[in-house]
Scaffold this motif. Structure first.
Motif, short mmCIF file in Angstrom:
data_model
loop_
_atom_site.label_atom_id
_atom_site.label_comp_id
_atom_site.label_asym_id
_atom_site.label_seq_id
_atom_site.Cartn_x
_atom_site.Cartn_y
_atom_site.Cartn_z
N ALA A 108 4.60 22.20 -34.15
CA ALA A 108 4.94 23.34 -35.00
C ALA A 108 6.24 23.09 -35.75
N PHE A 111 5.79 20.49 -38.74
CA PHE A 111 5.05 20.96 -39.92
C PHE A 111 5.44 22.38 -40.32
N LEU A 112 6.59 22.85 -39.83
CA LEU A 112 7.03 24.21 -40.15
C LEU A 112 7.24 24.37 -41.65
N GLN A 114 5.12 23.64 -43.90
CA GLN A 114 4.21 22.74 -44.61
C GLN A 114 2.99 22.43 -43.75
N GLU A 115 2.48 23.51 -43.13
CA GLU A 115 1.32 23.38 -42.26
C GLU A 115 0.10 22.87 -43.03
N ARG A 116 -0.72 22.11 -42.35
CA ARG A 116 -1.94 21.58 -42.96
C ARG A 116 -3.12 22.49 -42.63
N ILE A 122 -5.43 26.82 -39.85
CA ILE A 122 -4.49 25.71 -39.68
C ILE A 122 -5.17 24.58 -38.90
N GLU A 124 -4.84 22.34 -36.49
CA GLU A 124 -4.00 22.00 -35.34
C GLU A 124 -4.26 20.58 -34.86
N MET A 127 -2.78 18.02 -37.32
CA MET A 127 -1.32 17.98 -37.26
C MET A 127 -0.84 17.29 -35.99
N GLU A 128 -1.54 17.52 -34.88
CA GLU A 128 -1.16 16.86 -33.63
C GLU A 128 -1.33 15.35 -33.75
N ARG A 164 10.38 14.84 -38.57
CA ARG A 164 10.01 15.90 -39.52
C ARG A 164 10.37 15.50 -40.95
#
Length: 279
Positions: A108, A111-112, A114-116, A122, A124, A127-128, A164
């Protein structure tokens, strides 16, 4: 100096500043500042408090706009109208306070803002996966990307902040006092991260008061004093005495005196000194 596999990329200037000035009312914070950063190079920016380092970083990162001067990114003259514009250009900044959210996990935080997304939700899992890729590229020692930031050590938090900064695939990364308040082991971990950034071909600007850290990882050292360029050294050519003299603007200091005494003792040699075991 040894060269890495990314050595051919060195020499290409990715960020250049020429004649940058910045005034705040009656205070001239920056005066005719010049600086260049090449791909695969670590440039240390050093100076005493009030030397203009923070102002220069904020000009590069778009927080401040210069009153005069030019900024070139990848050989093209640019205008950096704000932090978002700097990020879009490919300039990432890791400030000293890190700006991490302790209650959120590593993914989190990475990608705070700038979430995908995967459709309307989202992504998840995506992003992980990307979080692990970024951390592995830095050889980071993070046990899990799903633990809260509050559970990490100071060095691990700095690692997350640096990772980040790589989310947007920048070409220049600025690190503001990355080893401040860290222990010996954590400092070594962060210095290794800086080496990884260099090896990946990024241009790195390191702002630090720690001369040992600077001399350990930097390729060039740019010294600022009273808002101006005071000196510039190749790290293999710079002594601590020279750096202190350039930062303070005086050669009459404790470091210089100690070095002079040491050189005098070396010139005398061991013969005829007190405590000679052969006497």
């Amino acid at each position: 100096m040894t060269t890495s596999a990314t050595a051919p990329a060195r020499g290409k200037i990715v960020l250049s500043l020429a004649g940058v000035n910045k005034r705040f009312g009656a205070v001239q914070a920056l005066s005719d500042v010049h600086m260049e950063v090449a791909a695969g190079e670590v440039v240390a920016l050093v100076g005493d408090n009030g030397a203009g380092k923070s102002t220069l970083v904020k000009v590069i990162s778009g927080v401040y706009q210069p009153d005069d001067g030019e900024i070139f990114y990848d050989g093209k003259k640019v205008t950096v109208n704000g932090p978002s514009a700097a990020q879009d250009l490919g300039v990432a900044t890791v400030f000293q306070d890190l700006a991490l959210c302790d209650n959120l996990d590593v993914v989190a935080n990475l990608f705070l803002g700038q979430e995908r997304l995967l459709g309307p939700i989202i992504d998840e899992a995506g992003m992980e996966k990307e979080a692990w890729r970024l951390l592995r590229s830095l050889s980071a020692k993070i046990p899990s990307v799903r633990i809260p930031i509050a559970s990490l050590s100071g060095g691990q938090r700095q690692t997350v902040a640096i990772a980040r900064s790589l989310v947007g695939a920048p070409k220049v990364v600025m690190l503001d006092e990355p080893t401040a308040a860290l222990g010996v082991a954590q400092t070594a971990e962060v210095l290794n991260l800086i080496e990884r950034l260099r090896e990946s071909g990024l241009g790195v600007i390191l702002i630090s008061h720690n001369m040992a850290d600077v001399q350990a990882v930097a390729d060039r050292i740019v010294v600022m004093r009273l808002g101006r360029n005071a000196a510039e050294f190749r790290v293999e050519e710079a002594t601590t005495q020279q750096l202190v003299a350039a930062i303070t603007g005086a050669s009459d200091n404790v470091v210089a005196a100690r070095t002079a005494r040491s050189e005098a003792r070396s010139a005398e040699g061991p013969a005829g000194t007190e405590g000679d075991p052969d006497e």
